[in-house]
Design an enzyme around this catalytic site. Structure first.
Site, mmCIF file in Angstrom:
data_model
loop_
_atom_site.group_PDB
_atom_site.id
_atom_site.type_symbol
_atom_site.label_atom_id
_atom_site.label_comp_id
_atom_site.label_asym_id
_atom_site.label_seq_id
_atom_site.Cartn_x
_atom_site.Cartn_y
_atom_site.Cartn_z
ATOM 1 N N LYS A 1 -7.603 3.162 -3.491
ATOM 2 C CA LYS A 1 -8.397 1.920 -3.503
ATOM 3 C C LYS A 1 -8.344 1.232 -2.137
ATOM 4 C CE LYS A 1 -6.023 -0.155 -6.774
ATOM 5 N NZ LYS A 1 -4.927 0.808 -6.959
ATOM 6 N N ARG B 1 -5.439 -7.087 -12.570
ATOM 7 C CA ARG B 1 -4.621 -6.001 -13.091
ATOM 8 C C ARG B 1 -4.335 -6.193 -14.581
ATOM 9 N NH1 ARG B 1 -2.275 -4.530 -7.826
ATOM 10 N NH2 ARG B 1 -0.975 -2.682 -7.970
ATOM 11 N N ARG C 1 3.310 8.586 1.355
ATOM 12 C CA ARG C 1 2.575 7.550 2.100
ATOM 13 C C ARG C 1 3.452 6.877 3.168
ATOM 14 N NH1 ARG C 1 -0.714 3.002 -1.047
ATOM 15 N NH2 ARG C 1 1.272 2.498 -2.025
ATOM 16 N N ARG D 1 6.953 2.335 2.069
ATOM 17 C CA ARG D 1 7.076 1.120 1.263
ATOM 18 C C ARG D 1 8.217 1.297 0.269
ATOM 19 N NH1 ARG D 1 1.135 -0.506 -0.925
ATOM 20 N NH2 ARG D 1 2.343 -0.902 -2.792
ATOM 21 N N ARG E 1 5.811 1.815 -11.720
ATOM 22 C CA ARG E 1 4.473 1.282 -11.394
ATOM 23 C C ARG E 1 3.399 1.998 -12.216
ATOM 24 N NH1 ARG E 1 4.080 2.144 -5.269
ATOM 25 N NH2 ARG E 1 2.126 0.988 -5.312
HETATM 26 P P1 AMP Z 1 -0.370 -2.825 -4.545
HETATM 27 O O1 AMP Z 1 -0.229 -2.961 -3.075
HETATM 28 O O2 AMP Z 1 -1.742 -3.209 -5.055
HETATM 29 O O3 AMP Z 1 0.065 -1.470 -5.051
HETATM 30 O O4 AMP Z 1 0.619 -3.907 -5.184
HETATM 31 C C1 AMP Z 1 2.015 -3.860 -4.945
HETATM 32 C C2 AMP Z 1 2.729 -4.721 -5.968
HETATM 33 O O5 AMP Z 1 2.309 -6.085 -5.845
HETATM 34 C C3 AMP Z 1 2.485 -4.379 -7.433
HETATM 35 O O6 AMP Z 1 3.311 -3.315 -7.881
HETATM 36 C C4 AMP Z 1 2.836 -5.724 -8.106
HETATM 37 O O7 AMP Z 1 4.232 -5.932 -8.152
HETATM 38 C C5 AMP Z 1 2.266 -6.728 -7.124
HETATM 39 N N1 AMP Z 1 0.850 -7.043 -7.414
HETATM 40 C C6 AMP Z 1 -0.232 -6.793 -6.627
HETATM 41 N N2 AMP Z 1 -1.345 -7.222 -7.201
HETATM 42 C C7 AMP Z 1 -0.996 -7.774 -8.386
HETATM 43 C C8 AMP Z 1 -1.708 -8.377 -9.459
HETATM 44 N N3 AMP Z 1 -3.047 -8.490 -9.435
HETATM 45 N N4 AMP Z 1 -0.997 -8.830 -10.525
HETATM 46 C C9 AMP Z 1 0.333 -8.736 -10.558
HETATM 47 N N5 AMP Z 1 1.073 -8.155 -9.600
HETATM 48 C C10 AMP Z 1 0.426 -7.675 -8.513
#
Ligand code: AMP
Length: 219
Positions: free
Chosen positions: A13, A88, A128, A161, A172
Site C-alpha cells: 500500500k 483499519r 523490508r 522496523r 500484526r
Molecule cells: P503501518 O505503517 O500502516 O503498518 O502501521 C504501523 C502500526 O501503526 C500498526 O501496526 C498500528 O499499531 C499503528 N496504526 C497505523 N494506522 C493505524 C490505524 N488506522 N488504527 C490503529 N492503529 C494504527
C-alpha cells in the site's frame, strides 16, 4: 480523487501510495508514518504509541480518529487525498465518512483492497528495509539498495522496523485478519471497494491501478 488503500501489512500500500502521490499530486496520508513521527518525538504520547506499535496491536480508535481529523483539516487535502493504513476498523470508517460530510474534497471515490497471500506478506515484511532519513523502502532480496544498508536516494541509513520482526509480524497479521471483514463489508455496501491482486510486482500493480482509474473515469 479521494482514495483509501486497504490491505494487510506488506501488501504494498505504502509503495503504491508514494507512486500515486507523484502522479496524481495528492497528499499521501499514512497513519503509520504519522505515528512513527510521534514516536520519534519521545513525548509521553509517543512512548505510549511506541509500545502499542511494537506489539503489533492497533492504536485506539479515538486517538487515531483525532489524528486523522486534524490531518484532513489541512488545506492540502482539499482537492483529494490518498489514505494509507486508515481506516483499519469499521468505527474508523464510520468516523471518516462523518468527517468527509463537511470536507471540500467530498466522499471517498474508491477503496482499493490490496489482496496478498500470507507467504508474500511475510517475505516482504521480514526483508523490508526503511531509510531513517527519507522513509524510502527497500527489500533485502527484491529491491536491494546499491550500497548495503544505505539509501539510494538520499544516502540515509537503512533499518529494519521494530514491528517487522518475526513475532510482531505474526501479531500484526492476526490483528489485520480480525478487523478486515467488517471493513470490507462496510465498503461493499457502499459499492466502493475494488480488489487488486497485490502479489504482483509494484510496477504491475501500478499498471492495474491506472487502468482501473481510467475504467472508473477518475482520470
Ligand atoms: P503501518 O505503517 O500502516 O503498518 O502501521 C504501523 C502500526 O501503526 C500498526 O501496526 C498500528 O499499531 C499503528 N496504526 C497505523 N494506522 C493505524 C490505524 N488506522 N488504527 C490503529 N492503529 C494504527
Amino acid at each position: 480523487m479521494n482514495l483509501v488503500l486497504l490491505g494487510p501489512p506488506g501488501a504494498g500500500k505504502g509503495t503504491q501510495a508514494k507512486v500515486l502521490n507523484e502522479g496524481l499530486k495528492l497528499p499521501h496520508i499514512s497513519t503509520g508514518d504519522i505515528l512513527r513521527d510521534s514516536v520519534k518525538s519521545e513525548s509521553k504520547f509517543g512512548l505510549e504509541v511506541k509500545k502499542i506499535m511494537e506489539s503489533g496491536a492497533l492504536v485506539p480508535d479515538d486517538l487515531i480518529n483525532k489524528i486523522i481529523e486534524e490531518r484532513l483539516s489541512k488545506p492540502d487535502t482539499n482537492k483529494g487525498f490518498i489514505l494509507d493504513g486508515f481506516p483499519r476498523t469499521k468505527a474508523q470508517a464510520v468516523k471518516l465518512d462523518e468527517i468527509l460530510k463537511n470536507h471540500p474534497a467530498g466522499d471517498i471515490d474508491l477503496v482499493l483492497y490490496f489482496d496478498s497471500t500470507l507467504k508474500v506478506i511475510i517475505d516482504r515484511l521480514s526483508g523490508r528495509l526503511v531509510c531513517r532519513n527519507c522513509g524510502e523502502n527497500f527489500h533485502i532480496k527484491n529491491v536491494p539498495p546499491k550500497k548495503e544498508m544505505f539509501c539510494d536516494h538520499c544516502g540515509g541509513e537503512l533499518y529494519q522496523r521494530q514491528d517487522d520482526k518475526e513475532d510482531t509480524i505474526k501479531n500484526r497479521i492476526k490483528v489485520y485478519e480480525e478487523s478486515i471483514s467488517p471493513l470490507v463489508e462496510y465498503y461493499e455496501k457502499q459499492k466502493k471497494i475494488r480488489k487488486i491482486n497485490a502479489d504482483f510486482s509494484a510496477k504491475e500493480v501500478y499498471e492495474v491501478l491506472t487502468k482501473l482509474f481510467k475504467d472508473e473515469q477518475l482520470l
